[in-house]
Scaffold this motif. Structure first.
Motif, PDB file in Angstrom:
ATOM      1  N   THR A 365      36.051  33.424  50.462  1.00 47.06           N
ATOM      2  CA  THR A 365      34.885  32.602  50.742  1.00 47.06           C
ATOM      3  C   THR A 365      34.030  32.379  49.501  1.00 47.06           C
ATOM      4  O   THR A 365      33.294  31.405  49.426  1.00 47.06           O
ATOM      5  N   GLN A 366      34.115  33.275  48.528  1.00 46.24           N
ATOM      6  CA  GLN A 366      33.412  33.081  47.252  1.00 46.24           C
ATOM      7  C   GLN A 366      34.144  33.832  46.154  1.00 46.24           C
ATOM      8  O   GLN A 366      34.572  34.966  46.347  1.00 46.24           O
ATOM      9  N   LEU A 367      34.265  33.176  44.997  1.00 49.38           N
ATOM     10  CA  LEU A 367      34.866  33.813  43.824  1.00 49.38           C
ATOM     11  C   LEU A 367      34.082  33.355  42.599  1.00 49.38           C
ATOM     12  O   LEU A 367      34.036  32.167  42.290  1.00 49.38           O
ATOM     13  N   VAL A 368      33.437  34.303  41.928  1.00 48.32           N
ATOM     14  CA  VAL A 368      32.655  34.019  40.731  1.00 48.32           C
ATOM     15  C   VAL A 368      33.247  34.832  39.584  1.00 48.32           C
ATOM     16  O   VAL A 368      33.417  36.052  39.696  1.00 48.32           O
ATOM     17  N   VAL A 369      33.579  34.155  38.488  1.00 48.38           N
ATOM     18  CA  VAL A 369      34.162  34.789  37.308  1.00 48.38           C
ATOM     19  C   VAL A 369      33.328  34.405  36.108  1.00 48.38           C
ATOM     20  O   VAL A 369      32.939  33.239  35.948  1.00 48.38           O
ATOM     21  N   SER A 370      33.039  35.365  35.237  1.00 54.61           N
ATOM     22  CA  SER A 370      32.250  35.098  34.034  1.00 54.61           C
ATOM     23  C   SER A 370      33.168  34.968  32.819  1.00 54.61           C
ATOM     24  O   SER A 370      34.342  35.360  32.861  1.00 54.61           O
ATOM     25  N   PRO A 371      32.637  34.454  31.705  1.00 53.11           N
ATOM     26  CA  PRO A 371      33.364  34.576  30.441  1.00 53.11           C
ATOM     27  C   PRO A 371      33.506  36.046  30.060  1.00 53.11           C
ATOM     28  O   PRO A 371      32.859  36.924  30.630  1.00 53.11           O
ATOM     29  N   VAL A 372      34.361  36.320  29.076  1.00 54.84           N
ATOM     30  CA  VAL A 372      34.559  37.684  28.591  1.00 54.84           C
ATOM     31  C   VAL A 372      33.500  37.998  27.550  1.00 54.84           C
ATOM     32  O   VAL A 372      33.309  37.251  26.592  1.00 54.84           O
ATOM     33  N   ILE A 373      32.786  39.102  27.761  1.00 54.13           N
ATOM     34  CA  ILE A 373      31.752  39.557  26.840  1.00 54.13           C
ATOM     35  C   ILE A 373      32.073  40.999  26.466  1.00 54.13           C
ATOM     36  O   ILE A 373      32.124  41.877  27.329  1.00 54.13           O
ATOM     37  N   ASP A 374      32.315  41.236  25.171  1.00 53.94           N
ATOM     38  CA  ASP A 374      32.593  42.598  24.696  1.00 53.94           C
ATOM     39  C   ASP A 374      33.704  43.268  25.515  1.00 53.94           C
ATOM     40  O   ASP A 374      33.564  44.395  25.997  1.00 53.94           O
ATOM     41  N   SER A 375      34.807  42.549  25.706  1.00 53.47           N
ATOM     42  CA  SER A 375      36.000  43.059  26.410  1.00 53.47           C
ATOM     43  C   SER A 375      35.737  43.359  27.877  1.00 53.47           C
ATOM     44  O   SER A 375      36.468  44.131  28.495  1.00 53.47           O
ATOM     45  N   ARG A 376      34.704  42.739  28.447  1.00 49.68           N
ATOM     46  CA  ARG A 376      34.426  42.903  29.867  1.00 49.68           C
ATOM     47  C   ARG A 376      34.101  41.545  30.482  1.00 49.68           C
ATOM     48  O   ARG A 376      33.615  40.654  29.805  1.00 49.68           O
ATOM     49  N   MET A 377      34.367  41.422  31.768  1.00 50.52           N
ATOM     50  CA  MET A 377      34.010  40.216  32.500  1.00 50.52           C
ATOM     51  C   MET A 377      33.424  40.620  33.848  1.00 50.52           C
ATOM     52  O   MET A 377      33.783  41.650  34.422  1.00 50.52           O
ATOM     53  N   PHE A 378      32.501  39.805  34.328  1.00 52.82           N
ATOM     54  CA  PHE A 378      31.894  40.041  35.633  1.00 52.82           C
ATOM     55  C   PHE A 378      32.675  39.265  36.689  1.00 52.82           C
ATOM     56  O   PHE A 378      33.134  38.143  36.453  1.00 52.82           O
ATOM     57  N   ILE A 379      32.819  39.864  37.874  1.00 53.41           N
ATOM     58  CA  ILE A 379      33.492  39.182  38.970  1.00 53.41           C
ATOM     59  C   ILE A 379      32.782  39.494  40.277  1.00 53.41           C
ATOM     60  O   ILE A 379      32.287  40.605  40.477  1.00 53.41           O
ATOM     61  N   ARG A 380      32.696  38.476  41.124  1.00 53.42           N
ATOM     62  CA  ARG A 380      32.183  38.659  42.486  1.00 53.42           C
ATOM     63  C   ARG A 380      33.163  38.006  43.456  1.00 53.42           C
ATOM     64  O   ARG A 380      33.534  36.844  43.282  1.00 53.42           O
ATOM     65  N   VAL A 381      33.611  38.757  44.447  1.00 54.77           N
ATOM     66  CA  VAL A 381      34.558  38.253  45.442  1.00 54.77           C
ATOM     67  C   VAL A 381      34.009  38.533  46.828  1.00 54.77           C
ATOM     68  O   VAL A 381      33.611  39.663  47.141  1.00 54.77           O
ATOM     69  N   GLN A 382      33.993  37.524  47.663  1.00 56.30           N
ATOM     70  CA  GLN A 382      33.742  37.687  49.090  1.00 56.30           C
ATOM     71  C   GLN A 382      34.933  37.093  49.821  1.00 56.30           C
ATOM     72  O   GLN A 382      35.397  36.003  49.478  1.00 56.30           O
ATOM     73  N   GLY A 383      35.441  37.825  50.808  1.00 56.75           N
ATOM     74  CA  GLY A 383      36.626  37.337  51.492  1.00 56.75           C
ATOM     75  C   GLY A 383      36.828  37.974  52.843  1.00 56.75           C
ATOM     76  O   GLY A 383      36.017  38.784  53.323  1.00 56.75           O
ATOM     77  N   VAL A 384      37.944  37.602  53.446  1.00 54.09           N
ATOM     78  CA  VAL A 384      38.280  38.021  54.806  1.00 54.09           C
ATOM     79  C   VAL A 384      39.726  38.478  54.833  1.00 54.09           C
ATOM     80  O   VAL A 384      40.585  37.900  54.158  1.00 54.09           O
ATOM     81  N   HIS A 385      39.975  39.526  55.590  1.00 49.75           N
ATOM     82  CA  HIS A 385      41.335  39.989  55.855  1.00 49.75           C
ATOM     83  C   HIS A 385      41.555  39.915  57.358  1.00 49.75           C
ATOM     84  O   HIS A 385      40.828  40.521  58.134  1.00 49.75           O
ATOM     85  N   HIS A 386      42.569  39.159  57.764  1.00 53.31           N
ATOM     86  CA  HIS A 386      42.876  39.007  59.188  1.00 53.31           C
ATOM     87  C   HIS A 386      44.382  39.019  59.373  1.00 53.31           C
ATOM     88  O   HIS A 386      45.091  38.198  58.803  1.00 53.31           O
ATOM     89  N   GLN A 387      44.853  39.983  60.142  1.00 54.61           N
ATOM     90  CA  GLN A 387      46.273  40.040  60.492  1.00 54.61           C
ATOM     91  C   GLN A 387      46.406  39.970  62.002  1.00 54.61           C
ATOM     92  O   GLN A 387      45.707  40.661  62.737  1.00 54.61           O
TER      93      GLN A 387
END
Length: 415
Positions: A365-387
């Motif tokens: 439902t949401q995926l946010v990725v940042s550029p790489v800063i000092d060998s690190r990157m920020f990420i935000r994930v919102q999602g759903v698992h349904h089986q």
């Protein structure tokens, strides 16, 4: 297990060009924070503010804030709220902040705030001036991290700012797709009406036509091969593609476009098994274990006896993202290509999966990725698992820093 094929990344094809209407549509509602010393760059600040406003975005700078007083109390929160940070380097460094442990100036603190928040940075360096030593050092830091444009007069600066905003708009507006083992940009995607029964999703079919302006011969050769079926990844969505037809249309030697027509169907995925309650863990807790191991390489303590989760941790994505960043950096394309490519490949990993390395989610439902800063990157994930067989849906939200340091290098394979 068969080794996956190496991905083909398009590092040659130009990004789609936006017209004035599209540029203004991108800029609408976006704020651009102007950061510089004021005494020596007042004319430049006014010129840049007008250029930003003419582009369709909202300029923000200290002179226009309604609240006077200490810049640290007014300006720095504005940096955090801005969509884009714009830095102008002139002669002066500014007065060191007496309460700052590093004795940085207000402008320096503003830049560090934007940098640590992973804001897009546009930087401009005035030439032909005698610069204070501290500002020379700060400019050196920026040149080691960003593309810094140089200018002499106001017209040079206004043209450079407009070009910087245009480049950023085109990079953020480009749609990237992954078809088989090829990752490339497209200028347009059209979806025909879906065919089939809504009660039987696996029987649904949807014709899709993609228009591209490809210049990478390896990508063109790969797409031109005859395949009955390929995997297809779009932003936040995975599909399978049948009846793939690749054609080229030439209006001249340097004016060649491509059409990729296919019939998409729901993807055949391998999804991690999540049980509503297992070994003392709820479904959400099991899903958190899967996501934390995949994104951050950690396995949090669980409620089960012995402190170990029911789930087997997933292989972390950091080594592959690191390899992606290194390859793009070697071609000087990381600033414009890393974020969209990383979003696409993470979508593929989070939703598709294999029998040996299943996917943790069935929907993003949401995926946010940042550029790489000092060998690190920020990420935000919102999602759903349904089986279908094990209940749900289970909701998940995770954010944090993916750290490339100390990771075992791996190639950019099919994830």
């Amino acid at each position: 297990m068969t080794a996956p094929n190496q991905l083909l990344l398009d590092l040659i094809s130009p990004l789609p060009t936006l017209d004035d209407r599209q540029l203004r549509q991108w800029a609408n509602g976006k704020t651009v924070m102007i950061s510089s010393t004021m005494a020596d760059l007042q004319s430049e600040r006014e010129a840049v503010a007008q250029t930003i406003a003419d582009f369709g975005a909202i300029p923000r700078y200290f002179e226009r804030f309604s609240s006077p007083g200490n810049p640290a109390q007014v300006y720095h929160p504005e940096v955090s709220r801005a969509d884009v940070y714009l830095f102008i380097a002139g002669e002066r460094y500014g007065q060191p902040d007496p309460v700052d442990p590093q004795r940085r100036s207000a402008t320096h603190i503003e830049y560090d705030t934007a940098y640590q928040a992973f804001k897009p940075v546009l930087a401009y360096n005035k030439t032909g001036v005698i610069r204070e030593t501290s500002m020379t050092d700060l400019v050196g830091v920026l040149e080691g991290r960003h593309t810094v444009s140089r200018f002499q007069g106001l017209e040079d600066l206004k043209a450079a700012v407009r070009e910087g905003l245009k480049t950023l708009a085109e990079a953020q507006s480009t749609t990237w797709v992954k078809l088989g083992d090829s990752v490339f940009p497209v200028t347009h995607i059209s979806f025909a009406e879906r065919e089939g029964n809504d009660w039987e999703p696996q029987q649904q079919r949807q014709p899709i036509t993609m228009t591209a302006n490809l210049r990478d011969p390896q990508i063109i050769q790969s797409l031109g091969r005859t395949f009955h079926s390929r995997t297809l990844t779009l932003p936040l969505k995975v599909l399978d593609a049948d009846e793939v037809v690749f054609t080229e249309e030439s209006a001249g030697r340097f004016d060649v476009t491509q059409k990729i027509k296919l019939v998409a169907r729901p993807a055949q995925t391998q999804v991690q098994t999540i049980i509503p309650i297992s070994n003392g863990e709820s479904g959400e807790e099991q899903l958190a274990v899967a996501m934390d191991s995949l994104l951050f390489g950690i396995t949090p303590a669980s409620k089960s006896q012995g402190g170990h989760s029911f789930l087997r941790p997933l292989r972390p994505v950091a080594p592959r993202l690191d390899a992606l960043y290194r390859q793009l950096s070697a071609h000087h394309r990381d600033a414009e290509l890393f974020v969209p490519m990383a979003e696409l490949l993470l979508t593929d990993r989070l939703l598709r999966g294999t029998a040996q390395d299943p996917a943790p989610l069935t929907q993003i439902t949401q995926l946010v990725v940042s550029p790489v800063i000092d060998s690190r990157m920020f990420i935000r994930v919102q999602g759903v698992h349904h089986q279908q067989n094990y209940g749900g849906p289970f909701q998940i939200a995770r954010e944090g820093l993916i750290d490339f340091r100390g990771q075992e290098p791996r190639g950019i394979d099919s994830w």
